[in-house]
Design a protein around this motif. Sequence first.
Motif, PDB file in Angstrom:
ATOM      1  N   HIS A 158      -2.249  -0.325  -4.630  1.00 39.31           N
ATOM      2  CA  HIS A 158      -3.479   0.012  -3.914  1.00 39.31           C
ATOM      3  C   HIS A 158      -4.095   1.143  -4.721  1.00 39.31           C
ATOM      4  O   HIS A 158      -3.552   2.235  -4.780  1.00 39.31           O
ATOM      5  CB  HIS A 158      -3.154   0.435  -2.473  1.00 39.31           C
ATOM      6  CG  HIS A 158      -4.358   0.873  -1.684  1.00 39.31           C
ATOM      7  ND1 HIS A 158      -4.366   0.888  -0.313  1.00 39.31           N
ATOM      8  CD2 HIS A 158      -5.582   1.286  -2.062  1.00 39.31           C
ATOM      9  CE1 HIS A 158      -5.563   1.302   0.117  1.00 39.31           C
ATOM     10  NE2 HIS A 158      -6.305   1.568  -0.933  1.00 39.31           N
ATOM     11  N   CYS A 208       0.812  -1.232   0.000  1.00 42.53           N
ATOM     12  CA  CYS A 208       0.000   0.000   0.000  1.00 42.53           C
ATOM     13  C   CYS A 208       0.840   1.275   0.000  1.00 42.53           C
ATOM     14  O   CYS A 208       0.391   2.333   0.453  1.00 42.53           O
ATOM     15  CB  CYS A 208      -0.958   0.036   1.194  1.00 42.53           C
ATOM     16  SG  CYS A 208      -2.069  -1.369   1.273  1.00 42.53           S
ATOM     17  N   HIS A 264      -5.566  -6.009  -2.389  1.00 45.27           N
ATOM     18  CA  HIS A 264      -6.858  -6.166  -1.681  1.00 45.27           C
ATOM     19  C   HIS A 264      -8.022  -5.724  -2.550  1.00 45.27           C
ATOM     20  O   HIS A 264      -8.749  -4.791  -2.212  1.00 45.27           O
ATOM     21  CB  HIS A 264      -6.860  -5.424  -0.344  1.00 45.27           C
ATOM     22  CG  HIS A 264      -6.304  -4.022  -0.366  1.00 45.27           C
ATOM     23  ND1 HIS A 264      -6.768  -3.048  -1.211  1.00 45.27           N
ATOM     24  CD2 HIS A 264      -5.318  -3.439   0.353  1.00 45.27           C
ATOM     25  CE1 HIS A 264      -6.097  -1.933  -1.008  1.00 45.27           C
ATOM     26  NE2 HIS A 264      -5.203  -2.142  -0.059  1.00 45.27           N
TER      27      HIS A 264
HETATM   28 ZN    ZN Z   1      -3.911  -0.918   0.852  1.00 40.77          ZN
END
Ligand code: ZN
Length: 486
Positions: free
Chosen positions: A216, A92, A246
Motif C-alpha cells: 500500500h 495494507c 488497490h
Molecule cells: Zn490499503
Amino acid sequence: MALHDLLLRDALVFDGSGGPRRRADVAVSAGRIAAVGRLGDADAGAVIRLDGLALAPGFIDVHTHDDRLLLADPSMAPKLSQGVTSVVTGNCGISLAPLGSHPAVPPLDLVADGAEHRFYSFAAYFAALEERPPAVNAAALVGHTSLRAVAMSRLDRAADAAEIERMQALVQEALQAGALGVSTGTYYAPASAATADEVRAVCEPLRGSGGLIASHLRDEGERVLEAMTEAMTIANALGVRQVLSHHKVLGRANAGRSVETLALLDRARASADVCLDCYPYTASSTVLRRDAVRQAARTLVAWSKARPEASGRDLDELAREQGIGVDTLIDALQPAGAIYFSMDEADVQRILSHPQTMIGSDGLPHDTFPHPRLWGAFPRVLGHYARDRRLFSLETAVHKMTGLPAARFGLHDRGRIAPGQAADLVVFDPERILDAATFAEPRRPALGIERVYVNGTLAWHAGAGTGARAGRVLRRSAEPRPVSPA
Ligand code: ZN
C-alpha cells in the motif's frame, strides 16, 4: 462408467485462463475437478443441469481485511454471496497475527478489536482457522505495521537494528507457517515513520522464499510516482514478486494520472515481477483523516466510535447541521472511518483494464456502514464493467479474479477449471449478474450468483449460505518458484 461426487451438466465454462467460453460438463470427485468436457456416460451422486449458466473457478479476493471475520463470522456471507471462495488477508500492513495482545493502535483496529481472536504467531492463527474452518479458503500476508506494534518500543520513528531483527524473526515464522508474504502500509501513521531501508530490511527473509510483497503505497495522490518508485525499489532489491495494492490515483488535481502510473509500471515490468490489484469504484475507504477529506469531493462516515449515530452520514451535511467546522467534526468523531469520493472514473477503468490487474475488494467487514465494495466488488466487475460497459470480455473479467491471482499468489491448484484443480466453483447467470450493494444500502447481496462450491462442497445456493464450512488454509507452496516477469 465413472461415478463422481458431483456432475455439473451443460455449463458455459469460463475456465479462468482468459480463453474463450465453451459448453462443457464438469465432474467433481473428492473435492477436486475430475473431468471437463462432454461427459455423456459419466454419472455422479449429484447431477445438476446448468442449461448454459456460467461456470467459473471460485473468485479469489486478493485484497481483504477479513483476518478476524473468518473466525468471528465464519459464514463469510459478504464474500460467498459474490462467488468468492478464497480470500487473502493481512493487507495494507495490517494483520491480526502476530499482534497477540499488543494494543491495536489505528489502523490495526480495522482487524483487531477486543481481547478475542488474538494470535502471537501465524502457526496459532492458522491452527485456529483449521479448528473452526470458515466457509471460504484463507491465505494470509503478515503486516509490517503489526510487526512494528509487536517489536518496537516507540512507533513514531524508524526501527533500530534490534527491532528489525525481531521483525525479521516474525516474518520468518509467518513464512514457515505458510504465509504468502509481507504487506506494507506506509501511508498510515504510525508505519509512515518507517523508512524504505527499514521496510527492505524487515522483508529480508522474503529473499529466495517464493513469498511476495504487497505494497500500500506511501502516497496515492500528488506523489504517487515517487511512492511507486520507492516501493518497487524495495521489491527489486529483494528480488521478490510485488503486488501494488488497490492501485488508484486520488484527488481531483491528479485525475488522469493513471496514464503515468501504468506507464511507470510497464517500464518496471521489463525487469521486475510487479502486478496490481484494484476495486471497481471511484470512492475509497479507510480511517477518517483530514487530508483524505480535503482530497475528496464528498465524504461519508463509515463508522465512529465516539458517535456511532453518524455512520452513513455525509460529513459536510452533518457539520452544517451541527453548526461546526468540518475539522472540528472530524476530531469529534474519532476514532472513525470514512468513504471518500476522490477518484476519476476514467482512471478506475484504465487501471481495471490493465492486463496485470487483479480484482481485490479491500472490503472493511467490521465497519458499521461499509463501502459497498465489501458486498459488491466482484459482480460489479462482471456485470457492470464487463457485460454492460464492455470494458473487457467476461473471459478477461473472470481471469482477473481467478487464474491471474492464483498464478501471482502461488495458489497453483486454484483459479482454473481443469482436471486436478481444487473444486472451488461458482455458477452464475451472465445476463443477471450485478452488484446490488450501494453507498445508501451497502449490505445488499449481489444478483445472479446461483451456486458456490468450496472444495467441492455446496456453500451458497439460492441466495443463502448452506452452512457448510469447507474452507481451508492456503499455505505458500513449499517450492520456491523463480521470479519472472511472465
Ligand atoms: Zn490499503
